[in-house]
Design a protein around this motif. Structure first.
Motif, PDB file in Angstrom:
ATOM      1  N   PRO A   1     -18.836 -33.326 -36.284  1.00 46.98           N
ATOM      2  CA  PRO A   1     -19.635 -33.394 -37.875  1.00 46.98           C
ATOM      3  C   PRO A   1     -19.228 -35.056 -38.358  1.00 46.98           C
ATOM      4  CG  PRO A   1     -17.730 -32.072 -37.916  1.00 46.98           C
ATOM      5  CD  PRO A   1     -17.865 -32.484 -36.252  1.00 46.98           C
ATOM      6  N   VAL A   2     -20.003 -35.259 -39.259  1.00 41.65           N
ATOM      7  CA  VAL A   2     -19.679 -36.791 -40.051  1.00 41.65           C
ATOM      8  C   VAL A   2     -18.285 -36.470 -40.766  1.00 41.65           C
ATOM      9  CG1 VAL A   2     -20.480 -38.156 -41.889  1.00 41.65           C
ATOM     10  CG2 VAL A   2     -22.204 -36.975 -40.414  1.00 41.65           C
ATOM     11  N   PRO A   3     -17.386 -37.403 -40.400  1.00 43.90           N
ATOM     12  CA  PRO A   3     -16.003 -37.399 -40.829  1.00 43.90           C
ATOM     13  C   PRO A   3     -15.863 -37.552 -42.369  1.00 43.90           C
ATOM     14  CG  PRO A   3     -16.349 -39.311 -39.887  1.00 43.90           C
ATOM     15  CD  PRO A   3     -17.755 -38.655 -39.729  1.00 43.90           C
ATOM     16  N   PHE A   4     -16.467 -36.376 -43.217  1.00 45.42           N
ATOM     17  CA  PHE A   4     -16.310 -36.781 -44.869  1.00 45.42           C
ATOM     18  C   PHE A   4     -14.949 -36.512 -45.065  1.00 45.42           C
ATOM     19  CE2 PHE A   4     -20.892 -35.823 -44.401  1.00 45.42           C
ATOM     20  CZ  PHE A   4     -21.521 -37.018 -45.033  1.00 45.42           C
ATOM     21  N   LEU A   5     -14.200 -35.823 -44.357  1.00 47.02           N
ATOM     22  CA  LEU A   5     -12.768 -35.482 -44.885  1.00 47.02           C
ATOM     23  C   LEU A   5     -11.667 -36.077 -44.260  1.00 47.02           C
ATOM     24  CD1 LEU A   5     -13.360 -31.456 -45.115  1.00 47.02           C
ATOM     25  CD2 LEU A   5     -13.212 -33.032 -47.170  1.00 47.02           C
ATOM     26  N   ARG A   6     -11.952 -37.087 -43.404  1.00 48.01           N
ATOM     27  CA  ARG A   6     -11.130 -37.838 -42.656  1.00 48.01           C
ATOM     28  C   ARG A   6     -11.110 -39.310 -43.202  1.00 48.01           C
ATOM     29  NH1 ARG A   6     -12.612 -37.230 -37.374  1.00 48.01           N
ATOM     30  NH2 ARG A   6     -13.429 -39.670 -37.266  1.00 48.01           N
ATOM     31  N   GLU A   7      -9.810 -39.667 -43.602  1.00 45.06           N
ATOM     32  CA  GLU A   7      -9.562 -41.074 -44.287  1.00 45.06           C
ATOM     33  C   GLU A   7      -9.840 -42.178 -43.320  1.00 45.06           C
ATOM     34  OE1 GLU A   7      -5.537 -42.405 -45.477  1.00 45.06           O
ATOM     35  OE2 GLU A   7      -5.164 -40.285 -44.952  1.00 45.06           O
ATOM     36  N   PRO A   8     -10.259 -43.425 -43.970  1.00 40.50           N
ATOM     37  CA  PRO A   8     -10.686 -44.410 -43.235  1.00 40.50           C
ATOM     38  C   PRO A   8      -9.575 -44.962 -42.283  1.00 40.50           C
ATOM     39  CG  PRO A   8     -11.112 -45.011 -45.333  1.00 40.50           C
ATOM     40  CD  PRO A   8     -10.467 -43.664 -45.430  1.00 40.50           C
ATOM     41  N   LYS A   9      -8.249 -44.927 -42.509  1.00 35.27           N
ATOM     42  CA  LYS A   9      -7.454 -45.374 -41.324  1.00 35.27           C
ATOM     43  C   LYS A   9      -7.405 -44.423 -39.921  1.00 35.27           C
ATOM     44  CE  LYS A   9      -3.530 -42.685 -42.865  1.00 35.27           C
ATOM     45  NZ  LYS A   9      -3.187 -42.198 -41.362  1.00 35.27           N
ATOM     46  N   ASP A  10      -8.077 -43.320 -40.306  1.00 38.57           N
ATOM     47  CA  ASP A  10      -8.312 -42.391 -38.903  1.00 38.57           C
ATOM     48  C   ASP A  10      -9.760 -42.406 -38.797  1.00 38.57           C
ATOM     49  OD1 ASP A  10      -5.592 -41.598 -38.988  1.00 38.57           O
ATOM     50  OD2 ASP A  10      -6.165 -40.178 -40.451  1.00 38.57           O
ATOM     51  N   ASN A  11     -10.547 -43.577 -39.098  1.00 37.31           N
ATOM     52  CA  ASN A  11     -11.900 -43.882 -38.699  1.00 37.31           C
ATOM     53  C   ASN A  11     -12.747 -42.737 -39.501  1.00 37.31           C
ATOM     54  OD1 ASN A  11     -13.290 -46.006 -37.305  1.00 37.31           O
ATOM     55  ND2 ASN A  11     -13.925 -44.292 -35.610  1.00 37.31           N
ATOM     56  N   GLY A  12     -12.457 -42.247 -40.456  1.00 33.73           N
ATOM     57  CA  GLY A  12     -13.200 -41.333 -41.367  1.00 33.73           C
ATOM     58  C   GLY A  12     -13.876 -42.065 -42.677  1.00 33.73           C
ATOM     59  N   TRP A  13     -14.592 -41.066 -43.411  1.00 36.29           N
ATOM     60  CA  TRP A  13     -15.359 -41.449 -44.520  1.00 36.29           C
ATOM     61  C   TRP A  13     -14.484 -41.158 -45.866  1.00 36.29           C
ATOM     62  CZ3 TRP A  13     -21.263 -40.998 -44.299  1.00 36.29           C
ATOM     63  CH2 TRP A  13     -21.915 -41.549 -43.109  1.00 36.29           C
ATOM     64  N   CYS A  14     -13.426 -40.475 -45.877  1.00 37.28           N
ATOM     65  CA  CYS A  14     -13.046 -39.941 -47.224  1.00 37.28           C
ATOM     66  C   CYS A  14     -12.160 -40.795 -48.069  1.00 37.28           C
ATOM     67  CB  CYS A  14     -12.205 -38.627 -46.987  1.00 37.28           C
ATOM     68  SG  CYS A  14     -11.834 -37.949 -48.531  1.00 37.28           S
ATOM     69  N   LEU A  15     -12.739 -41.435 -49.110  1.00 35.17           N
ATOM     70  CA  LEU A  15     -12.198 -42.411 -50.054  1.00 35.17           C
ATOM     71  C   LEU A  15     -11.514 -41.534 -51.219  1.00 35.17           C
ATOM     72  CD1 LEU A  15     -14.259 -45.662 -50.585  1.00 35.17           C
ATOM     73  CD2 LEU A  15     -12.681 -45.087 -49.094  1.00 35.17           C
TER      74      LEU A  15
END
Length: 607
Positions: A224-238
């Motif tokens: 799924p789209v990584p809405f809940l993963r933070e950017p340092k882990d290649n995610g989207w959650c700010l």
């Protein structure tokens, strides 16, 4: 929604019937051939909303299905393969009482040989969903549109982003009295960029291509789209996950649970309106030529790829849309675009191709657009937050309130981006639109200068998709505006962790340094890099479908809500304007049902 599939599928299409939305009964077709029946019993017992079949139900089967479903339920039949009727709808000739049975015949495509069964059945499922949701929503929608009494009345537009301003221009030209309200300062005033929304607050570049406003869904390979993963882990959650509410986590789950065939259907609907938008932009350039004067208009977009597989797949997609002709090798890219010689020589690029499209400097474009509206008599109210006036929860909009003073108009068009807040309370759009941050920086366009704007696809990179727009700075110097990044804020656009945002900024800087090393060093040396750092918060929906809501107001007019265009508000602005104008004039438009705010909720029976 429940779809019954009554015959056996080939092996490569079986993945489509996973999930609770599809009831797979492969033995039914065989039993009917053997004269044992049974399909009518299953239709009555399971009460599906749609049937995918090779044979239209007979009178007895249709009666059993209708009787079990109830008098008001729309029922859809999709017949496979197609026959000669294309996608035309027709009712079954049966005088029995009950809801109408809508029959659609799917035409099999022949591209390079026979269409794969998985693609054929994905289209069949999509046709069933689209037909059923239209049948569910169209009657009430039609009643709302035709009941509006103020065909050429006054319109108050809330939100002065590019979508609402283009809409305002169309309404003005159609004879409406137009007023615009925005809580931000006049975009021409030179206020700090953080005082504005996405259109004026972001970098000074916007792009139109036939695949803007694309769909954003996960897949079996990437998840799924990584809405809940933070950017340092290649995610989207700010946003800090611990501060997210259950409603926001439900929004993420909605995005993740959309079946792949439905995600594909949503994306195809979006791309359809992009194609319409091209014609609309061409028409606007002819009818409003002054709008495109001195706004940095440049035609033709170069798309670059680091991954050979993605290059091939995206070229096939663009060619299908008649937007691209030939793939260039890295050496050919360097020959045609000397500014990219270093990037091509590094071995990073797999190649690229040119596509139909254009770019403008959005800040200048907005200034031109506002000037045209003012010249036509539109009234602007800058720095004026407004509130909705309603009689109570669920009551229709009675008007707006500005600084304690009621403001009334015959019709209202609300396009507040991610800043709707209490303004959208009581609408079907409330809660659908969340924020996704995009980050920006500016570079000098050093020699050899880039002559065309471009898109860069860096597979596996945090800022995987970047736009580079050729622009002109305040002194007329040639510059490059680089925009990229996806940073989900949840429903609150201010819910941004500065440390996570900085990771996103650094990732965009890495893309700039990789593809334009000399320009990047010059920008760092002159402090342009730091001074040009900015971000904007784009309106996004869980379905990736934009929203166009039509509802009655308290005094015989309409309220239209538009938004959620993710990365493509500029691209689709003239088509949104068409759809809004059609609603106010009592006419139907395909966007009214395709972008209906309840479309996903109806599919999951949440409405």
């Amino acid at each position: 929604m429940l779809i019954l599939l009554d015959h056996a599928l080939p092996a490569d299409a079986l993945s489509l019937v996973r999930g609770s939305e599809v009831c797979y009964r492969p033995a039914l077709a065989r039993r009917r051939r053997e004269g044992r029946g049974g399909r009518g019993d299953v239709l009555a017992r399971r009460r599906p909303d749609a049937l995918l079949t090779r044979s239209v139900p007979d009178t007895a089967e249709a009666a059993a299905w209708r009787g079990a479903a109830g008098r008001e339920a729309p029922l859809v039949v999709v017949v496979i393969p197609s026959g000669s009727e294309g996608g035309q709808a027709r009712p079954v000739p049966d005088p029995a009482a009950g809801p109408q049975l809508i029959v659609r015949r799917l035409r099999e495509r022949s591209l390079a040989g026979r269409e794969p069964p998985a693609a054929l059945y994905a289209r069949a499922l999509a046709l069933a969903e689209r037909s059923w949701v239209t049948a569910v929503t169209a009657p009430e929608l039609s009643a709302r549109i035709t009941s509006g009494r103020h065909r050429r009345g006054s319109v108050a537009l809330v939100g002065a982003g590019v979508v609402n301003l283009v809409t305002g221009l169309r309404l003005l030209r159609a004879g409406h009295e137009v007023s615009v309200y925005d809580s931000a300062p006049d975009p021409r005033s030179g206020a700090h960029w953080m005082a504005y929304g996405a259109s004026r607050g972001g970098g000074d570049g916007r792009m139109f291509t036939l695949t803007e406003t694309d769909g954003y869904h996960g897949n079996a390979l990437s998840g799924p789209v990584p809405f809940l993963r933070e950017p340092k882990d290649n995610g989207w959650c700010l946003a800090v996950p611990s501060a997210l509410r259950e409603e926001e986590r439900a929004w993420v789950r909605d995005n993740a649970r959309i079946p792949p065939w439905l995600a594909r259907s949503y994306t195809e609907d979006v791309l359809l309106f992009n194609q319409v938008a091209k014609e609309s932009w061409d028409g606007l350039a002819r009818s409003e030529a002054a709008l495109f004067h001195d706004v940095g208009l440049r035609h033709g977009i170069l798309r670059l790829y680091t991954d050979p597989g993605k290059l091939r797949a995206h070229f096939a997609r663009q060619r299908h849309l008649s937007a691209a002709r030939a793939v260039f090798s890295p050496a050919e890219v360097a020959e045609r675009y000397p500014a990219l010689g270093g990037a091509c020589a590094s071995g990073l690029l797999a190649g690229g191709f040119e596509v139909t499209g254009f770019t403008v400097q959005i800040h200048r474009f907005l200034a031109r657009l506002i000037g045209l509206l003012e010249d036509g008599g539109a009234a602007f109210h800058w720095g004026q937050p407004v509130e909705a006036l309603r009689g109570g929860p669920g009551a229709p909009l009675e008007g707006l309130c500005r600084a304690g003073v009621p403001v009334h108009a015959d019709n209202y068009v609300l396009s507040p981006g991610v800043y709707g807040g209490d303004l959208l309370r009581g609408t079907a759009t409330d809660g659908l639109v969340h924020g996704v941050v995009g980050t920006w920086l500016t570079l000098p366009n050093v020699r050899p200068a880039l002559r065309n704007s471009l898109k860069i696809s860096r597979t596996g990179h945090l800022t995987e998709d970047a736009n580079v727009t050729v622009t002109a700075g305040p002194g007329g110097e040639s510059t490059l505006v680089v925009g990229s990044g996806y940073g989900w804020t949840g429903a609150d656009p201010t819910h941004i962790d500065p440390a996570r945002l900085d990771v996103l900024h650094l990732a965009v800087e890495d893309t700039a340094a990789t593809f334009f090393p000399e320009a990047f060093e010059e920008a760092r040396r002159t402090d342009l890099l730091r001074r040009s750092r900015r971000h904007c918060v784009r309106p996004w929906t869980a379905s990736s479908l934009p929203v166009l809501e039509v509802a009655p107001n308290a005094h015989g007019g309409l309220v239209v809500v538009t938004g959620g265009h993710n990365t493509g508000g500029f691209a689709q602005a003239p088509v949104v304007a068409q759809a809004v104008a059609a609603a106010l004039h009592g006419e139907a438009h395909p966007m009214h049902t395709r972008y209906h705010p309840d479309r996903l909720r109806v599919f999951y029976r949440q409405r």
